[in-house]
Design an enzyme around this catalytic site. Structure first.
Site, PDB file in Angstrom:
ATOM      1  N   TYR A   1      28.959   2.721  33.825  1.00 20.93           N
ATOM      2  CA  TYR A   1      27.801   3.045  32.989  1.00 20.93           C
ATOM      3  C   TYR A   1      28.059   4.309  32.147  1.00 20.93           C
ATOM      4  O   TYR A   1      27.494   4.468  31.078  1.00 20.93           O
ATOM      5  CB  TYR A   1      26.522   3.160  33.838  1.00 20.93           C
ATOM      6  CG  TYR A   1      25.814   1.826  33.827  1.00 20.93           C
ATOM      7  CD1 TYR A   1      26.461   0.684  34.305  1.00 20.93           C
ATOM      8  CD2 TYR A   1      24.558   1.666  33.260  1.00 20.93           C
ATOM      9  CE1 TYR A   1      25.874  -0.561  34.235  1.00 20.93           C
ATOM     10  CE2 TYR A   1      23.957   0.422  33.180  1.00 20.93           C
ATOM     11  CZ  TYR A   1      24.617  -0.681  33.664  1.00 20.93           C
ATOM     12  OH  TYR A   1      24.037  -1.923  33.563  1.00 20.93           O
ATOM     13  N   LEU A   2      28.928   5.160  32.622  1.00 24.64           N
ATOM     14  CA  LEU A   2      29.236   6.379  31.852  1.00 24.64           C
ATOM     15  C   LEU A   2      30.075   6.064  30.616  1.00 24.64           C
ATOM     16  O   LEU A   2      30.290   6.922  29.764  1.00 24.64           O
ATOM     17  CB  LEU A   2      29.961   7.399  32.734  1.00 24.64           C
ATOM     18  CG  LEU A   2      29.109   8.000  33.849  1.00 24.64           C
ATOM     19  CD1 LEU A   2      29.931   8.976  34.676  1.00 24.64           C
ATOM     20  CD2 LEU A   2      27.886   8.711  33.276  1.00 24.64           C
TER      21      LEU A   2
ATOM     22  N   LYS B   1      29.206   3.512  28.619  1.00 22.15           N
ATOM     23  CA  LYS B   1      28.353   2.762  27.682  1.00 22.15           C
ATOM     24  C   LYS B   1      27.923   3.655  26.521  1.00 22.15           C
ATOM     25  O   LYS B   1      27.646   4.845  26.704  1.00 22.15           O
ATOM     26  CB  LYS B   1      27.125   2.208  28.411  1.00 22.15           C
ATOM     27  CG  LYS B   1      27.506   1.084  29.388  1.00 22.15           C
ATOM     28  CD  LYS B   1      26.317   0.325  29.892  1.00 22.15           C
ATOM     29  CE  LYS B   1      26.708  -0.662  30.970  1.00 22.15           C
ATOM     30  NZ  LYS B   1      27.135  -1.951  30.454  1.00 22.15           N
TER      31      LYS B   1
ATOM     32  N   HIS C   1      25.090   4.013  39.121  1.00 18.72           N
ATOM     33  CA  HIS C   1      24.800   3.864  37.685  1.00 18.72           C
ATOM     34  C   HIS C   1      23.500   4.597  37.278  1.00 18.72           C
ATOM     35  O   HIS C   1      23.489   5.384  36.343  1.00 18.72           O
ATOM     36  CB  HIS C   1      24.661   2.387  37.305  1.00 18.72           C
ATOM     37  CG  HIS C   1      25.871   1.549  37.631  1.00 18.72           C
ATOM     38  ND1 HIS C   1      27.142   2.048  37.633  1.00 18.72           N
ATOM     39  CD2 HIS C   1      25.993   0.230  37.965  1.00 18.72           C
ATOM     40  CE1 HIS C   1      28.003   1.078  37.944  1.00 18.72           C
ATOM     41  NE2 HIS C   1      27.323  -0.031  38.162  1.00 18.72           N
TER      42      HIS C   1
HETATM   43  C1  BG6 Z   1      28.276  -3.586  38.675  1.00 16.10           C
HETATM   44  C2  BG6 Z   1      27.499  -4.178  39.816  1.00 16.10           C
HETATM   45  O1  BG6 Z   1      28.639  -2.268  38.979  1.00 16.10           O
HETATM   46  O2  BG6 Z   1      27.463  -3.579  37.505  1.00 16.10           O
HETATM   47  C3  BG6 Z   1      27.000  -5.565  39.467  1.00 16.10           C
HETATM   48  O3  BG6 Z   1      28.336  -4.241  40.951  1.00 16.10           O
HETATM   49  C4  BG6 Z   1      26.258  -5.567  38.152  1.00 16.10           C
HETATM   50  O4  BG6 Z   1      26.159  -6.058  40.494  1.00 16.10           O
HETATM   51  C5  BG6 Z   1      27.072  -4.868  37.078  1.00 16.10           C
HETATM   52  O5  BG6 Z   1      26.013  -6.920  37.785  1.00 16.10           O
HETATM   53  C6  BG6 Z   1      26.263  -4.706  35.808  1.00 16.10           C
HETATM   54  O6  BG6 Z   1      27.086  -4.189  34.791  1.00 16.10           O
HETATM   55  P1  BG6 Z   1      26.711  -4.412  33.253  1.00 16.10           P
HETATM   56  O7  BG6 Z   1      27.695  -3.589  32.518  1.00 16.10           O
HETATM   57  O8  BG6 Z   1      26.809  -5.881  32.994  1.00 16.10           O
HETATM   58  O9  BG6 Z   1      25.297  -3.923  33.118  1.00 16.10           O
END
Ligand code: BG6
Length: 526
Positions: free
Chosen positions: A224-225, A227, A285
């Site tokens: 997430y970091l 994005k 996240h």
């Molecule tokens: C992952 C999780 O870290 O992030 C998953 O283990 C989740 O469960 C995914 O689906 C979501 O990532 P993004 O980038 O699709 O939002």
């Protein structure tokens, strides 16, 4: 692909309205960091035949290659795994996941073929020295053959592996595969969650890795970091005068950080059942986002200054109260044969965190995440307090909100009350809208993994989780997780495709969130 690519990831510099936008990397670089970009580079993907490598790591490396960040004559990629495969077997497994982006199919695309030819495969086990001795030999041969190319050897080990094998693998790397000190350069290790299951197991893993590598060599990914809009938070908060006086308990009523998925744990039930939504999404996240939303201005853009401020936020979080938690589990979750029939694992959770500091005392941070819900989105929703002495109160639709939509349809919009256009004097809730798809039509937003791998090559740890950050994050959630694991708090069943349990909406109301009925933000179409 001839010359070295610019040191930025944003691809087009100028926009049609005449304003020009030239991206510069935001972190301040030291001389050592600049030097870390010179020399022969070997990227070693361990767990090369697995899902993460195929779906994320190799495609991210390919996109970097396509954009000129990995030079064919300097870089070599090694896949390592237990399965016996030839170089071509691995290449064929990966090929279908690489998108050339120019309309060619991956089977015929020249750029895909060039990239695949940079990859070599080595098979071996994860705890036996012979495989790693062999791997080191292959890497060294590549380095020698590129020696004319000047400089030092850089070795980036990407562990696309389950964390249970991190310690033996790191031990093997430490003993058999480090870059040669006489040649200079570096060895770096990339790892990804789950980093343990609670404070004790995470600390154990951290100290096992800490005995083998220095903290600056370890890159803990939280994707997430990487994005776009998460990376924008720092700029937004600290480069705009507008937000400075507003961003505090005097003006903000509550902040939501929300993750919703409209599918269940398909294919990952076994993993998920052991971890649950708090360990999978919230403790990492969403908490990382909270840090960036709540932190004070760092002294500078140096990664350590930024991470110091994030740790301070985590340390200000007060113990979680049971009344501030609602858990859910979607109906049908336990039908998955890989999930325990008595599973108490939450697939949904709303958890309110409270910060004991001068800026945020009294402002609930509502973290909400769920699987198998009615929509897919991730967003930050900052809700402001009511206008004092409001003369329009009876005519108004709702409060000011500032929403940062991370995905899909990246956007930022601010909900404002304005006069309804027309003859009558009435009000309407409208928005100032910065939708990326519309405003930055020619910019291709890079995948999180692309940026993070590039940061690793450049030695920039800003967007990676430091050991003390990880510890502080586990300290917040471990007591709650243990109560859930012991069955003291139970998830409430909810229907697939719903908003989650009603109790979660009630908790939101109790926390002071005022929903605006009848208002829908529609992402602008092009
Ligand atoms: C992952 C999780 O870290 O992030 C998953 O283990 C989740 O469960 C995914 O689906 C979501 O990532 P993004 O980038 O699709 O939002």
């Amino acid at each position: 692909m001839g010359s070295r690519a610019p040191a930025i990831t944003m691809r087009n510099d100028s926009f049609s309205d005449g304003d020009s936008v030239r991206g510069e990397p935001l972190s301040e670089k030291t001389e050592t960091e600049n030097a870390s970009e010179i020399g022969c580079l070997s990227v070693i993907v361990l767990g090369a035949s697995g899902d993460l490598a195929k779906k994320k790591t190799f495609p991210a490396l390919f996109n970097l290659f396509k954009q000129g960040f990995l030079q064919q004559n300097e870089v070599h990629i090694f896949g390592y795994a237990r399965t016996k495969l030839s170089d071509d077997d691995l290449r064929n497994r990966i090929r279908g996941y690489l998108k050339s982006g120019n309309g060619d199919s991956s089977a015929t695309s020249e750029v895909v073929t060039k990239f695949l030819m940079m990859i070599k495969y080595v098979s071996g086990s994860y705890d036996d020295e012979s495989g790693f001795v062999h791997l080191d030999k292959e890497i060294s041969e590549h380095e020698i053959s590129r020696k004319s190319n000047q400089g030092s050897s850089r070795r980036l080990f990407y562990l696309a592996l389950p964390p249970s094998v991190y310690p033996p693998v790191c031990k093997m790397i430490r003993h058999f595969c480090m870059n040669r000190a006489d040649q200079g350069g570096w060895t770096r290790i990339v790892v990804e969650k789950p980093f343990g299951k609670d404070l004790a197991s995470s600390e154990q893993l951290s100290s096992q890795l800490g005995q083998l590598f220095e903290e600056p060599q370890i890159y803990r990914i939280d994707h997430y970091l990487g994005k776009e809009l998460v990376q924008n938070l720092l700029v937004l908060r600290f480069a705009n005068r507008l937000f400075m006086p507003l961003w505090n308990r005097d003006n903000i009523s509550n902040i939501q950080i929300v993750f919703r998925e409209d599918f269940g744990t398909e294919g990952r039930g076994g993993y998920f059942d052991e971890y649950g939504i708090i360990r999978d999404i919230i403790q990492n996240h969403l908490l990382q986002i909270l840090c960036l939303v709540a932190m004070e201005k760092p002294v500078s853009l140096k990664p350590e200054h930024i991470r110091d401020e994030k740790v301070k936020v985590l340390r200000a979080v007060t113990p979680i109260e049971d009344d501030d938690v609602v858990l859910g589990q979607y109906e049908g979750y336990k039908d998955d044969p890989t999930v325990s029939k008595n599973s108490n694992t939450p697939t949904f959770a709303t958890v309110i965190l409270r910060l004991h500091n001068e800026r945020w005392e009294g402002v609930p941070f509502i973290l909400k995440a769920g699987k198998a819900l009615n929509s897919r989105k991730a967003e930050i929703r900052v809700q402001f307090k009511d206008v004092p002495g409001d003369i329009f109160k009876s005519k108004k639709q709702g409060r000011n909100e500032f929403v940062i939509r991370l995905q899909p349809s990246e956007a930022m919009y601010m909900k404002l009350t304005v006069k309804r256009p027309g003859l009558e004097m009435s009000t309407i809730l409208s928005e100032l809208d910065l939708s990326y798809g519309q405003r930055y039509q020619e910019v291709v937003i890079p995948e999180a993994y692309e940026r993070l791998i590039l940061d690793t090559i450049r030695g920039d740890q800003q967007h990676f989780v430091r050991r003390d950050e990880l510890k502080a994050a586990w300290e917040i959630f471990t007591p709650l997780l243990h109560r859930i694991d012991d069955g003291e708090i139970k998830p409430i069943p909810y229907k697939v495709g719903s908003r989650g349990p009603d109790e979660a909406d009630n908790l939101l109301k109790k926390a002071g969130y005022v929903q605006t009925h009848g208002y829908i933000w529609i992402p602008p179409t092009l």
